[in-house]
Enzyme design. Structure first.
Site, short mmCIF file in Angstrom:
data_model
loop_
_atom_site.label_atom_id
_atom_site.label_comp_id
_atom_site.label_asym_id
_atom_site.label_seq_id
_atom_site.Cartn_x
_atom_site.Cartn_y
_atom_site.Cartn_z
N CYS A 170 0.80 -1.23 0.00
CA CYS A 170 0.00 0.00 0.00
C CYS A 170 0.84 1.28 0.00
O CYS A 170 0.33 2.35 -0.34
CB CYS A 170 -0.97 -0.01 1.18
SG CYS A 170 -0.22 -0.55 2.72
N GLN A 197 2.60 5.96 7.66
CA GLN A 197 1.52 5.07 7.26
C GLN A 197 0.40 5.03 8.30
O GLN A 197 0.64 4.93 9.51
CB GLN A 197 2.09 3.66 7.02
CG GLN A 197 3.16 3.67 5.94
CD GLN A 197 3.72 2.31 5.57
OE1 GLN A 197 4.86 2.22 5.13
NE2 GLN A 197 2.95 1.24 5.72
N HIS A 263 -1.70 6.89 3.41
CA HIS A 263 -0.24 6.83 3.60
C HIS A 263 0.37 8.01 2.85
O HIS A 263 0.14 8.19 1.65
CB HIS A 263 0.33 5.54 3.02
CG HIS A 263 -0.07 4.28 3.76
ND1 HIS A 263 -0.78 4.28 4.94
CD2 HIS A 263 0.19 2.97 3.46
CE1 HIS A 263 -0.94 3.02 5.34
NE2 HIS A 263 -0.39 2.22 4.46
N1 LIG Z 1 -4.92 -2.82 5.67
C1 LIG Z 1 -4.31 -2.36 4.57
O1 LIG Z 1 -4.23 -1.14 4.33
C2 LIG Z 1 -3.70 -3.32 3.58
C3 LIG Z 1 -3.19 -2.78 2.38
C4 LIG Z 1 -2.61 -3.63 1.43
C5 LIG Z 1 -2.59 -4.99 1.66
N2 LIG Z 1 -3.10 -5.51 2.83
C6 LIG Z 1 -3.08 -6.97 2.97
O2 LIG Z 1 -4.44 -7.42 2.83
C7 LIG Z 1 -4.66 -8.57 3.68
C8 LIG Z 1 -5.80 -8.27 4.66
O3 LIG Z 1 -5.40 -7.18 5.49
P1 LIG Z 1 -6.42 -6.52 6.53
O4 LIG Z 1 -5.79 -5.26 6.94
O5 LIG Z 1 -7.80 -6.50 5.96
O6 LIG Z 1 -6.35 -7.59 7.75
P2 LIG Z 1 -7.48 -7.97 8.84
O7 LIG Z 1 -8.33 -6.78 9.14
O8 LIG Z 1 -6.73 -8.59 9.95
O9 LIG Z 1 -8.38 -9.09 8.10
C9 LIG Z 1 -7.88 -10.40 7.86
C10 LIG Z 1 -8.91 -11.25 7.15
O10 LIG Z 1 -8.34 -12.56 6.93
C11 LIG Z 1 -9.25 -13.53 7.47
N3 LIG Z 1 -8.53 -14.69 8.01
C12 LIG Z 1 -7.69 -14.71 9.10
N4 LIG Z 1 -7.25 -15.97 9.30
C13 LIG Z 1 -7.82 -16.75 8.35
C14 LIG Z 1 -7.77 -18.13 8.04
N5 LIG Z 1 -7.03 -18.99 8.78
N6 LIG Z 1 -8.48 -18.58 6.97
C15 LIG Z 1 -9.23 -17.75 6.23
N7 LIG Z 1 -9.34 -16.42 6.48
C16 LIG Z 1 -8.63 -15.92 7.53
C17 LIG Z 1 -10.03 -12.81 8.57
O11 LIG Z 1 -11.25 -13.52 8.81
P3 LIG Z 1 -12.01 -13.60 10.25
O12 LIG Z 1 -12.71 -12.29 10.43
O13 LIG Z 1 -12.94 -14.74 10.09
O14 LIG Z 1 -10.92 -13.83 11.27
C18 LIG Z 1 -10.22 -11.44 7.92
O15 LIG Z 1 -11.30 -11.50 7.02
C19 LIG Z 1 -3.34 -8.86 4.38
O16 LIG Z 1 -2.65 -9.84 3.64
C20 LIG Z 1 -2.62 -7.50 4.33
O17 LIG Z 1 -1.23 -7.63 4.39
C21 LIG Z 1 -3.67 -4.70 3.78
#
Ligand SMILES: NC(=O)c1ccc[n+]([C@@H]2O[C@H](COP(=O)([O-])OP(=O)(O)OC[C@H]3O[C@@H](n4cnc5c(N)ncnc54)[C@H](OP(=O)(O)O)[C@@H]3O)[C@@H](O)[C@H]2O)c1
Length: 369
Positions: A170, A197, A263
């Site tokens: 990001c 960030q 960011h």
């Molecule tokens: N936040 C950002 O700005 C951003 C930007 C670019 C990329 N990313 C990437 O995007 C991804 C998600 O980030 P996020 O910020 O949205 O994280 P998050 O809020 O922690 O959400 C994680 C998601 O993954 C699911 N999950 C966790 N463990 C799992 C499992 N064992 N099997 C299947 N699903 C599972 C969770 O489901 P439950 O609710 O059921 O636990 C939730 O839907 C990550 O890889 C992160 O690095 C994030």
């Protein structure tokens, strides 16, 4: 278990209010990791999408079997309501067979790598936010405005009818958007970038409030190491063995700051061919590479140049172009390298869900979906 058959577009619950758009039937999509910070953005951004509709949602086993509203519960943190068309969808389990041809992945990195591969092998196109496959030699690390020719890598993947494409980190997506026109015109030799960030970049619940309120944390685990290889892959050239890296030296310092979304980063660049301020501004302003393609999420003005001394700012500029625009400002000479400036982008839209949707729009436009 998944079966190895090509995913079809025959998912039954297409919202009745959607008709054909531009001669196309709306395409059903699934959101993996739909309950998280990025997953929620996907659900929000896809609500009125003219080409795609959310037909399937999946997250961890603890969410499986519940409705989307039950699973996301009090974690829905966006100012819009959960779309009615998604609220009652039943959450699928990780690995369940899915029917949508496009899967948007916002899965936690601990599970994204293996699950995305399994779904690609089952015939789906997986448009992912997760870091796991970004640097795989045959996986496009795509910014449609910058390197859309890299989608040809999909033809070299060995997933049968399916495939994986990714959007950059990001922060990388923000500064590479600003670098791309300079690299094209003058060549970029080196970059020093310091990022600030937002907390939403850490997912939910993310950084504890007692750590981040009134504070700046000068460390984001794993973040700085991603910047150089991602920059060089995105700005690299498609070659016989994958992407020939662009050869840019990158020094990154990443900080977590108490800002909700957006960011912002301070950049200094050294150019291979010297350029005047006028030439730098002209290159940035002329950057409209998707103008004629009419992709629904592509901003009309991908880079906006601000001339005020105190812009860009996250609070004032993060929502420009519905969160898909990059704002650049404070362009001035750098006494160490050549030019320095600031760039800002929305981390969960341009840096995540919106970027993955734009990537899928590019594939649909290219007739690959
Ligand atoms: N936040 C950002 O700005 C951003 C930007 C670019 C990329 N990313 C990437 O995007 C991804 C998600 O980030 P996020 O910020 O949205 O994280 P998050 O809020 O922690 O959400 C994680 C998601 O993954 C699911 N999950 C966790 N463990 C799992 C499992 N064992 N099997 C299947 N699903 C599972 C969770 O489901 P439950 O609710 O059921 O636990 C939730 O839907 C990550 O890889 C992160 O690095 C994030």
């Amino acid at each position: 278990m998944l079966t190895k058959s090509r995913a079809t577009a025959t998912v039954s619950k297409r919202p009745s209010q959607r008709g054909r758009q531009n001669g196309r039937e709306p395409i059903p999509v699934a959101v993996l990791g739909a309950t998280g910070t990025v997953g929620q953005r996907f659900i929000q951004l896809l609500e009125d999408h003219p080409w795609f509709y959310v037909a399937e949602v999946m997250a961890s086993d603890q969410s499986a079997g519940r409705t989307y509203t039950e699973a996301v519960g009090g974690r829905w943190k966006l100012t819009t309501r959960i779309p009615e068309s998604v609220a009652r969808l039943k959450m699928r389990s990780p690995g369940d067979p899915l029917k949508s041809p496009i899967l948007f992945s916002a899965l936690d990195a601990s599970v994204a790598g293996e699950l995305e591969e399994r779904y690609a092998r089952a015939g789906h196109l997986v448009s992912s936010n997760a870091r796991n496959h970004r640097l795989d030699p045959l996986v496009p690390l795509l910014i449609p405005e910058v390197n859309r020719d890299h989608i040809e890598l999909l033809d070299r993947q060995k997933f049968g009818g399916g495939g994986i494409l990714t959007n950059p980190n990001c922060s990388a997506i923000v500064f590479v958007m600003a670098l791309a026109p300079l690299h094209r015109e003058f060549g970029v030799e080196s970059l020093i970038v310091t990022t600030f960030q937002a907390t939403s970049g850490a997912g939910y619940p993310g950084v504890p409030s007692l750590d981040i309120l009134g504070n700046v944390i000068p460390y984001i685990p794993g973040e700085e190491l991603k910047m150089e290889p991602e920059t060089n892959k995105i700005l690299g050239r498609l070659g016989a063995k994958g992407i020939d890296p662009a050869g840019i030296t990158v020094s990154a310092s990443c900080h977590r700051v108490p800002v909700l979304d957006g960011h912002i980063m301070a950049m200094s660049v050294k150019l291979r061919r010297k350029a005047s301020l006028k030439a730098v501004l002209a290159a940035l302003r002329a950057f409209h590479p998707l103008q004629r393609m009419q992709l629904p999420s592509a901003p009309a003005e991908p880079l906006q140049i601000r001339e005020e001394d105190d812009r860009p700012q996250p609070r004032l500029d993060v929502d420009r172009a519905s969160g898909m625009g990059i704002t650049v400002g404070r362009i001035r000479p750098c006494p160490v390298l050549d030019w320095k400036f600031d760039a800002l982008g929305h981390n969960t839209i341009r840096g995540a869900a919106g970027a993955a949707i734009l990537n899928a729009e590019l594939l649909a436009h290219a007739g690959r979906i």
